[in-house]
Design a protein around this motif. Structure first.
Motif, PDB file in Angstrom:
ATOM      1  N   TYR A  46      -8.649 -31.317  47.258  1.00  0.00           N
ATOM      2  CA  TYR A  46     -10.082 -31.370  47.004  1.00  0.00           C
ATOM      3  C   TYR A  46     -10.489 -32.828  46.879  1.00  0.00           C
ATOM      4  N   SER A  47     -11.653 -33.174  47.451  1.00  0.00           N
ATOM      5  CA  SER A  47     -12.085 -34.573  47.412  1.00  0.00           C
ATOM      6  C   SER A  47     -13.579 -34.683  47.157  1.00  0.00           C
ATOM      7  N   GLU A  48     -13.974 -35.799  46.587  1.00  0.00           N
ATOM      8  CA  GLU A  48     -15.371 -36.136  46.341  1.00  0.00           C
ATOM      9  C   GLU A  48     -15.546 -37.634  46.576  1.00  0.00           C
ATOM     10  N   SER A  49     -16.698 -38.025  47.113  1.00  0.00           N
ATOM     11  CA  SER A  49     -17.007 -39.441  47.297  1.00  0.00           C
ATOM     12  C   SER A  49     -18.112 -39.853  46.327  1.00  0.00           C
ATOM     13  N   PHE A  50     -18.066 -41.099  45.899  1.00  0.00           N
ATOM     14  CA  PHE A  50     -19.078 -41.599  44.968  1.00  0.00           C
ATOM     15  C   PHE A  50     -19.149 -43.113  45.047  1.00  0.00           C
ATOM     16  N   THR A  51     -20.201 -43.654  44.465  1.00  0.00           N
ATOM     17  CA  THR A  51     -20.363 -45.105  44.352  1.00  0.00           C
ATOM     18  C   THR A  51     -20.023 -45.510  42.922  1.00  0.00           C
ATOM     19  N   VAL A  52     -19.154 -46.481  42.766  1.00  0.00           N
ATOM     20  CA  VAL A  52     -18.717 -46.927  41.448  1.00  0.00           C
ATOM     21  C   VAL A  52     -19.905 -47.541  40.703  1.00  0.00           C
ATOM     22  N   LYS A  53     -20.153 -47.072  39.504  1.00  0.00           N
ATOM     23  CA  LYS A  53     -21.277 -47.543  38.705  1.00  0.00           C
ATOM     24  C   LYS A  53     -20.886 -48.777  37.890  1.00  0.00           C
ATOM     25  N   SER A  67     -10.657 -32.859  38.694  1.00  0.00           N
ATOM     26  CA  SER A  67      -9.752 -31.749  38.393  1.00  0.00           C
ATOM     27  C   SER A  67     -10.543 -30.551  37.865  1.00  0.00           C
ATOM     28  N   THR A  68     -11.470 -30.828  36.950  1.00  0.00           N
ATOM     29  CA  THR A  68     -12.317 -29.768  36.394  1.00  0.00           C
ATOM     30  C   THR A  68     -13.191 -29.146  37.476  1.00  0.00           C
ATOM     31  N   ASP A  69     -13.760 -29.994  38.345  1.00  0.00           N
ATOM     32  CA  ASP A  69     -14.617 -29.488  39.418  1.00  0.00           C
ATOM     33  C   ASP A  69     -13.847 -28.542  40.329  1.00  0.00           C
ATOM     34  N   GLN A  70     -12.630 -28.926  40.710  1.00  0.00           N
ATOM     35  CA  GLN A  70     -11.842 -28.067  41.586  1.00  0.00           C
ATOM     36  C   GLN A  70     -11.472 -26.757  40.888  1.00  0.00           C
ATOM     37  N   ASP A  81     -13.075 -25.220  38.517  1.00  0.00           N
ATOM     38  CA  ASP A  81     -14.274 -24.381  38.440  1.00  0.00           C
ATOM     39  C   ASP A  81     -14.510 -23.648  39.760  1.00  0.00           C
ATOM     40  N   LEU A  82     -14.364 -24.368  40.870  1.00  0.00           N
ATOM     41  CA  LEU A  82     -14.584 -23.764  42.184  1.00  0.00           C
ATOM     42  C   LEU A  82     -13.528 -22.697  42.508  1.00  0.00           C
ATOM     43  N   LEU A  83     -12.346 -22.848  41.921  1.00  0.00           N
ATOM     44  CA  LEU A  83     -11.266 -21.886  42.161  1.00  0.00           C
ATOM     45  C   LEU A  83     -11.297 -20.716  41.186  1.00  0.00           C
ATOM     46  N   GLY A  84     -12.245 -20.740  40.258  1.00  0.00           N
ATOM     47  CA  GLY A  84     -12.360 -19.636  39.303  1.00  0.00           C
ATOM     48  C   GLY A  84     -11.683 -19.875  37.979  1.00  0.00           C
ATOM     49  N   LEU A  85     -11.076 -21.048  37.792  1.00  0.00           N
ATOM     50  CA  LEU A  85     -10.478 -21.387  36.497  1.00  0.00           C
ATOM     51  C   LEU A  85     -11.543 -22.053  35.633  1.00  0.00           C
ATOM     52  N   THR A  86     -12.429 -21.249  35.096  1.00  0.00           N
ATOM     53  CA  THR A  86     -13.585 -21.739  34.359  1.00  0.00           C
ATOM     54  C   THR A  86     -13.344 -21.668  32.851  1.00  0.00           C
ATOM     55  N   ASN A  87     -14.282 -22.219  32.081  1.00  0.00           N
ATOM     56  CA  ASN A  87     -14.190 -22.136  30.629  1.00  0.00           C
ATOM     57  C   ASN A  87     -14.187 -20.691  30.144  1.00  0.00           C
ATOM     58  N   GLU A  88     -14.905 -19.835  30.864  1.00  0.00           N
ATOM     59  CA  GLU A  88     -14.935 -18.424  30.485  1.00  0.00           C
ATOM     60  C   GLU A  88     -13.547 -17.795  30.622  1.00  0.00           C
ATOM     61  N   VAL A  89     -12.820 -18.177  31.667  1.00  0.00           N
ATOM     62  CA  VAL A  89     -11.462 -17.653  31.868  1.00  0.00           C
ATOM     63  C   VAL A  89     -10.536 -18.146  30.759  1.00  0.00           C
ATOM     64  N   TYR A  90     -10.616 -19.427  30.444  1.00  0.00           N
ATOM     65  CA  TYR A  90      -9.775 -19.970  29.375  1.00  0.00           C
ATOM     66  C   TYR A  90     -10.074 -19.280  28.046  1.00  0.00           C
ATOM     67  N   ALA A  91     -11.371 -19.051  27.764  1.00  0.00           N
ATOM     68  CA  ALA A  91     -11.737 -18.400  26.510  1.00  0.00           C
ATOM     69  C   ALA A  91     -11.221 -16.964  26.465  1.00  0.00           C
ATOM     70  N   ARG A  92     -11.341 -16.250  27.578  1.00  0.00           N
ATOM     71  CA  ARG A  92     -10.919 -14.851  27.620  1.00  0.00           C
ATOM     72  C   ARG A  92      -9.415 -14.712  27.465  1.00  0.00           C
ATOM     73  N   THR A  93      -8.663 -15.641  28.063  1.00  0.00           N
ATOM     74  CA  THR A  93      -7.201 -15.559  28.052  1.00  0.00           C
ATOM     75  C   THR A  93      -6.575 -16.371  26.905  1.00  0.00           C
ATOM     76  N   HIS A  94      -7.418 -17.022  26.120  1.00  0.00           N
ATOM     77  CA  HIS A  94      -6.937 -17.837  24.998  1.00  0.00           C
ATOM     78  C   HIS A  94      -5.925 -18.889  25.477  1.00  0.00           C
ATOM     79  N   THR A  95      -6.313 -19.605  26.516  1.00  0.00           N
ATOM     80  CA  THR A  95      -5.439 -20.623  27.088  1.00  0.00           C
ATOM     81  C   THR A  95      -6.178 -21.944  27.251  1.00  0.00           C
ATOM     82  N   ALA A  96      -5.409 -22.995  27.439  1.00  0.00           N
ATOM     83  CA  ALA A  96      -5.981 -24.311  27.720  1.00  0.00           C
ATOM     84  C   ALA A  96      -4.911 -25.164  28.386  1.00  0.00           C
ATOM     85  N   PHE A  97      -5.347 -26.040  29.276  1.00  0.00           N
ATOM     86  CA  PHE A  97      -4.451 -27.040  29.847  1.00  0.00           C
ATOM     87  C   PHE A  97      -4.503 -28.289  28.974  1.00  0.00           C
TER      88      PHE A  97
END
Length: 241
Positions: free
Chosen positions: A6-13, A36-39, A41-57
Motif C-alpha cells: 500500500y502506498s500514499e504520496s504527500f508533500t513534506v510539511k 499502517s493504520t490507513d491500510q 482500515d481499508l482491509l477491515g482491521l478497524t477500531n471496531e474490530v479491535y474493540a469487539r475482539t479485545h485485541t490491539a497491536f
C-alpha cells in the motif's frame, strides 16, 4: 485492496521538519504509523474490530535507516509492506521514496497482537478477526542495540500532547525525546543515519520516567528510559560521520 502493498504520496510539511529543514525521525515514524493504520482500515482491521475482539497491536521494536535527508516541500511516496507473523511477531517494512524512486528512508517495525483484557500475546488472532497478512518479509533491518554505561540526563513525562487514544505515550514520541538529548552541536551539524528502539512497557498518561544516556561512538548514543527498576524503552541513535 492489496494486503501485501500500500502506498500514499504527500508533500513534506514544514512543521514535520527540524531547524535544518530536514524531516525529523519522529515525523517519519508518525507518517509510517498512519499509513499502517490507513491500510488496516481499508482491509477491515478497524477500531471496531479491535474493540469487539479485545485485541490491539503493540509495537515491540523498530529500526529506521536514513539514506538521504527528506526536505520540507519535497514530494515523496510512502510505501508499506506488511508480512505474516513469525513467532507471533508481525513485521512491516515501510519506505519513503523521492519522485525518481530513490529510497530516502526505511522503517522496519515489529508488532505483536495482544489480548487487551489479559495483556497476553496472541500467537493466533481470534477466529472472528480478519488477518490478511500472509507474505514473508520483503526486507528486514538490523533492530539490535549497542549498549553502554548510561547516566541520567533528564526526567521525561507522558504529557497530554504526547499520548494517543490508548492513553499512554505514543511510540513515535520516543524518537523525539532521543533526538532532543543528543548534543545540539552534533545533531545540527550531522544528518541522521540510524535509529533503533525497543519498547518494554508503556508509559501511562501523566507518568514520568528517568532518561539515561551513554555515548557508544563519536556519533552514536544509547538511551534507556526507566522508572526505578522498570525499563520502559531502549534506543540507539547514530548520526552520519
Amino acid at each position: 485492496m492489496n494486503a501485501d502493498f500500500y502506498s500514499e504520496s504527500f508533500t513534506v510539511k514544514a512543521y514535520e521538519c527540524d531547524a535544518e529543514a530536514r524531516m525529523t525521525p519522529g515525523a517519519i515514524l508518525r507518517r509510517a504509523q498512519q499509513i499502517s493504520t490507513d491500510q488496516c482500515d481499508l482491509l477491515g482491521l478497524t477500531n471496531e474490530v479491535y474493540a469487539r475482539t479485545h485485541t490491539a497491536f503493540l509495537l515491540a521494536k523498530l529500526a529506521v535507516e536514513f539514506y538521504a535527508p527528506v526536505r520540507a516541500g519535497q514530494c515523496v511516496t510512502l510505501a508499506t509492506r506488511p508480512s505474516a507473523p513469525q513467532r507471533a511477531v508481525y513485521g512491516r517494512y515501510t519506505t519513503l521514496c523521492a519522485q525518481d524512486g530513490t529510497v530516502l528512508s526505511a522503517v522496519d517495525s515489529r508488532w505483536i497482537l495482544v489480548d487487551t483484557r489479559t495483556k497476553r500475546i496472541l500467537r493466533r488472532p481470534p477466529e472472528d478477526m480478519p488477518m490478511p497478512f500472509v507474505q514473508p518479509p520483503v526486507c528486514e533491518l538490523d533492530v539490535s542495540l549497542v549498549k553502554g554505561e548510561a547516566q541520567p540526563v533528564a526526567e521525561e513525562t507522558a504529557f497530554y500532547t504526547r499520548c494517543d487514544q490508548n492513553r499512554h505515550m505514543n511510540n513515535t514520541y520516543y524518537a523525539d525525546i532521543v533526538c532532543d538529548h543528543v548534543p545540539l552541536e552534533r545533531i545540527a551539524a550531522h544528518a541522521h543515519a540510524r535509529l533503533a528502539v525497543v519498547y518494554h512497557s508503556e508509559v501511562p498518561m501523566g507518568a514520568s520516567f528517568t532518561l539515561l544516556r551513554a555515548q557508544t561512538g563519536e556519533n552514536g548514543w544509547y538511551f534507556v528510559g526507566t522508572d526505578g527498576e522498570k525499563k520502559h524503552f531502549e534506543a540507539n541513535l547514530t548520526l552520519t560521520e
